[in-house]
Design an enzyme around this catalytic site. Structure first.
Site, PDB file in Angstrom:
ATOM      1  N   HIS A 268       0.749  -1.677   0.260  1.00 19.83           N
ATOM      2  CA  HIS A 268       0.222  -0.032  -0.305  1.00 19.83           C
ATOM      3  C   HIS A 268       1.146   0.704  -0.530  1.00 19.83           C
ATOM      4  O   HIS A 268       1.344   1.696  -1.081  1.00 19.83           O
ATOM      5  CB  HIS A 268      -1.152  -0.356   1.476  1.00 19.83           C
ATOM      6  N   HIS A 307      -2.851  -2.290 -10.055  1.00 18.05           N
ATOM      7  CA  HIS A 307      -3.490  -1.710  -9.130  1.00 18.05           C
ATOM      8  C   HIS A 307      -5.281  -2.831  -8.841  1.00 18.05           C
ATOM      9  O   HIS A 307      -5.648  -3.295  -9.923  1.00 18.05           O
ATOM     10  CB  HIS A 307      -4.136   0.023  -9.200  1.00 18.05           C
ATOM     11  N   ASP A 363       3.290   5.060  -7.455  1.00 19.53           N
ATOM     12  CA  ASP A 363       3.862   5.351  -6.502  1.00 19.53           C
ATOM     13  C   ASP A 363       5.137   5.064  -6.947  1.00 19.53           C
ATOM     14  O   ASP A 363       6.280   4.785  -6.921  1.00 19.53           O
ATOM     15  CB  ASP A 363       4.319   3.986  -5.153  1.00 19.53           C
TER      16      ASP A 363
HETATM   17  N1  ACO Z   1       4.085  -7.447 -10.509  1.00 15.55           N
HETATM   18  C1  ACO Z   1       4.376  -8.824 -10.933  1.00 15.55           C
HETATM   19  N2  ACO Z   1       3.619  -9.513 -11.428  1.00 15.55           N
HETATM   20  C2  ACO Z   1       2.054  -9.000 -10.985  1.00 15.55           C
HETATM   21  C3  ACO Z   1       2.018  -7.537 -10.456  1.00 15.55           C
HETATM   22  C4  ACO Z   1       3.536  -6.759 -10.154  1.00 15.55           C
HETATM   23  N3  ACO Z   1       3.685  -5.736  -9.856  1.00 15.55           N
HETATM   24  N4  ACO Z   1       1.080  -6.724  -9.544  1.00 15.55           N
HETATM   25  C5  ACO Z   1       0.121  -8.040 -10.192  1.00 15.55           C
HETATM   26  N5  ACO Z   1       1.068  -8.870 -10.689  1.00 15.55           N
HETATM   27  C6  ACO Z   1       0.472 -10.169 -10.742  1.00 15.55           C
HETATM   28  C7  ACO Z   1       0.359 -11.177 -10.247  1.00 15.55           C
HETATM   29  O1  ACO Z   1       0.662 -11.994 -10.145  1.00 15.55           O
HETATM   30  C8  ACO Z   1      -1.151 -11.785 -10.587  1.00 15.55           C
HETATM   31  O2  ACO Z   1      -0.841 -12.918 -11.161  1.00 15.55           O
HETATM   32  P1  ACO Z   1      -1.492 -14.419 -12.087  1.00 15.55           P
HETATM   33  O3  ACO Z   1      -2.903 -13.788 -12.104  1.00 15.55           O
HETATM   34  O4  ACO Z   1      -0.660 -15.448 -13.298  1.00 15.55           O
HETATM   35  O5  ACO Z   1      -1.680 -14.590 -10.245  1.00 15.55           O
HETATM   36  C9  ACO Z   1      -2.531 -10.820 -11.864  1.00 15.55           C
HETATM   37  O6  ACO Z   1      -0.620  -9.352 -11.709  1.00 15.55           O
HETATM   38  C10 ACO Z   1      -2.418 -10.444 -10.432  1.00 15.55           C
HETATM   39  O7  ACO Z   1      -2.486  -9.806  -9.066  1.00 15.55           O
HETATM   40  P2  ACO Z   1      -3.217  -9.659  -7.699  1.00 15.55           P
HETATM   41  O8  ACO Z   1      -2.072  -9.404  -6.789  1.00 15.55           O
HETATM   42  O9  ACO Z   1      -4.396 -10.872  -7.415  1.00 15.55           O
HETATM   43  O10 ACO Z   1      -3.864  -8.121  -7.715  1.00 15.55           O
HETATM   44  P3  ACO Z   1      -4.466  -7.177  -6.617  1.00 15.55           P
HETATM   45  O11 ACO Z   1      -5.682  -6.645  -6.949  1.00 15.55           O
HETATM   46  O12 ACO Z   1      -4.269  -8.558  -5.560  1.00 15.55           O
HETATM   47  O13 ACO Z   1      -2.960  -6.285  -6.448  1.00 15.55           O
HETATM   48  C11 ACO Z   1      -0.983  -5.080  -5.779  1.00 15.55           C
HETATM   49  C12 ACO Z   1      -2.886  -4.933  -6.391  1.00 15.55           C
HETATM   50  C13 ACO Z   1      -1.513  -5.421  -4.619  1.00 15.55           C
HETATM   51  C14 ACO Z   1      -1.107  -3.508  -6.222  1.00 15.55           C
HETATM   52  C15 ACO Z   1      -0.487  -5.050  -6.663  1.00 15.55           C
HETATM   53  O14 ACO Z   1      -0.630  -5.023  -8.225  1.00 15.55           O
HETATM   54  C16 ACO Z   1       1.124  -5.749  -6.379  1.00 15.55           C
HETATM   55  O15 ACO Z   1       1.263  -5.691  -5.415  1.00 15.55           O
HETATM   56  N6  ACO Z   1       1.589  -4.169  -6.891  1.00 15.55           N
HETATM   57  C17 ACO Z   1       3.208  -3.473  -6.513  1.00 15.55           C
HETATM   58  C18 ACO Z   1       2.644  -3.388  -5.551  1.00 15.55           C
HETATM   59  C19 ACO Z   1       2.487  -1.694  -5.448  1.00 15.55           C
HETATM   60  O16 ACO Z   1       3.345  -1.117  -6.877  1.00 15.55           O
HETATM   61  N7  ACO Z   1       1.167  -0.753  -4.474  1.00 15.55           N
HETATM   62  C20 ACO Z   1       1.114   0.272  -4.317  1.00 15.55           C
HETATM   63  C21 ACO Z   1      -0.587   0.361  -4.983  1.00 15.55           C
HETATM   64  S1  ACO Z   1      -1.137   1.903  -5.372  1.00 15.55           S
HETATM   65  C22 ACO Z   1      -1.156   2.542  -3.753  1.00 15.55           C
HETATM   66  O17 ACO Z   1      -1.315   1.665  -2.894  1.00 15.55           O
HETATM   67  C23 ACO Z   1      -1.013   4.144  -3.506  1.00 15.55           C
END
Ligand code: ACO
Length: 429
Positions: A268, A307, A363
């Protein structure tokens, strides 16, 4: 004729149920009537991580994740970033309308004149270890404010809520700056009421022996825009925490301590800190292909990408990317920018990221700007908490006034063992 209802057939019993649809939504509680036997609990929905559950009606922030749209009270974020300022936007978020001149002046006055903190808070701050993370300090101390402002527990009194609103928005920068000064072993700098919200924050962070700290106006403006972009983002993890804790009717300082703790996590508000650490780890553009390969093999994530709601370019990331040029004009270019730009270019063309609709989020670039402005990486989540306090308060107010809200209390599907008799320790084998 089309009807705004959903008809469900329970194939276990053959019974049919007709549920009203409002705003493309059915009420989960309407499913409770679906039973096989009269004494069944009734049907629930199972939605870990609230992937498809609206927990509230809200008039504050609108997001269309597919189209990459973000609006506060109907105003596009791009217009607010260009034409408004943080305190005006804060007023808009909390009260629902842009302030008229007199309202704005009173608002700015009230925020400016609540920035001081009780001297005992400095002693609390002094108790932290020299290398304590400033976000850990902020989380603890904002919670401790409830012991200084005991009137804050009168949450049904609009006057009390108004006062805590002034105190929270005005004191967060003071607490944040004091946490920073403690971590670098410098004397605390008191607020300067002649300065704007952001210029005063920069003064409390960086003033040394000069009579008045002169922040660079471009950097003050950039910080103000970053604060606008971070002020609210509807029902995200920390805001849901704020509403959840607030629903127990605790004072807002305790609720904000919880919300800030949620923001601290690397998925987050800690993500921009994680982005910079990731860019450091990558080290040079040559290492990007192997880094991307590792991410695709599941050995870590591309931080600052993806996201839960945006399946398109995060509109805040577009504003920040443009802002970066203005900041780097003053500070000099952050050498990590080239790695970030190349990472973005490669990721946006790569099948893995395209298929999953993973785009840069807020971010991805904010950390680069913060670092160029002189903020240490540990301060990033703290910098996020200051403006987000506005969103937390706006959402908390809305929750308290919403007659449909009650204490937040999800259900569970119990998957554990059936009833069994206690076994004394000597007989456990
Ligand atoms: N890098 C690589 N793969 C990713 C990423 C990433 N940053 N984000 C999602 N994925 C992939 C997952 O592995 C998943 O793949 P799969 O379908 O093969 O299993 C798919 O994309 C869906 O991802 P989820 O984790 O189910 O998506 P969710 O909505 O739960 O997660 C999140 C959202 C937590 C923001 C995620 O994208 C992440 O971890 N990003 C990196 C951290 C980040 O930048 N957070 C800031 C968010 S903005 C904020 O809070 C202000």
């Amino acid at each position: 004729m089309a009807k705004d209802t959903l008809t469900i057939t329970d194939n276990r019993t053959g019974k049919q149920y007709e549920l009203p649809i409002t705003d493309d939504t059915i009420k989960a509680i309407d499913l409770r009537q679906i039973k096989v036997k009269d004494d069944d609990f009734g049907m629930m929905t199972y939605d870990p991580a609230f992937m498809n559950t609206a927990s509230t009606r809200s008039k504050i922030t609108f997001i269309d994740g597919e189209k990459g749209i973000l609006q506060y009270r109907g105003y596009p974020i791009e217009q607010l970033a260009e034409k408004s300022n943080f305190l005006e936007t804060a007023y808009l978020l909390i009260y629902g309308e842009l302030p008229k001149k007199k309202q704005y002046e009173e608002w700015v006055h009230n925020i400016t004149y609540h920035t001081l903190i009780h001297e005992n808070i400095k002693k609390l701050m002094d108790g932290f270890h020299h290398d304590a993370h400033p976000m850990g300090m902020l989380v603890s101390i904002v919670g401790a404010l409830s012991t200084f402002y005991v009137d804050a527990k009168n949450i049904d009194d609009p006057e009390s809520r108004k006062k805590q609103t002034f105190r929270l928005i005005s004191k967060m920068p003071t607490l944040a700056a004091f946490a920073y000064r403690h971590s670098v072993g410098r004397p605390y700098v008191y607020p300067d009421n002649d300065l704007s919200y952001c210029a005063n924050f920069m003064s409390m962070l960086w003033k040394m022996t000069e009579v008045q700290y002169q922040a660079n106006p471009t950097l003050v403006k950039a910080l103000d825009v970053l604060f606008i972009l971070h002020a609210d983002h509807e029902q995200n993890c920390s805001t849901s925490t704020m509403r959840g804790i607030g629903s127990s009717r605790v004072d807002p300082y305790s609720a904000i301590a919880g919300a800030a703790a949620a923001l601290y996590g690397p998925l987050h508000g800690g993500a921009n800190e994680a982005v910079l650490r990731m860019l450091d780890e990558i080290g040079s553009k040559n290492n990007i292909p192997s880094f991307i390969k590792d991410v695709k093999e599941g050995k870590g994530r591309l931080m600052g990408f993806g996201h839960r709601v945006y399946k398109n370019y995060d509109p805040r990331a577009s504003v920040i990317k443009a802002l970066a040029d203005e900041v780097f004009e003053v500070t000099g270019r952050n050498p990590k920018l080239d790695i970030a730009l190349e990472l973005e270019r490669i990721a946006l063309e790569d099948e893995y990221f395209v298929k999953r609709k993973l785009y840069p989020n807020v971010d991805f670039y904010s950390g680069l700007i913060y670092q160029a402005m002189g903020f240490p990486v540990d301060m990033f989540p703290v910098l996020f908490s200051i403006p987000r306090t506005v969103g937390w308060i706006a959402q908390w107010e809305e929750m308290l006034k919403d007659p449909e809200q009650k204490i937040a209390r999800p259900r569970q599907i119990y998957d554990g063992s059936g009833v069994r008799d206690f076994v004394v320790m000597s007989k456990r084998g």
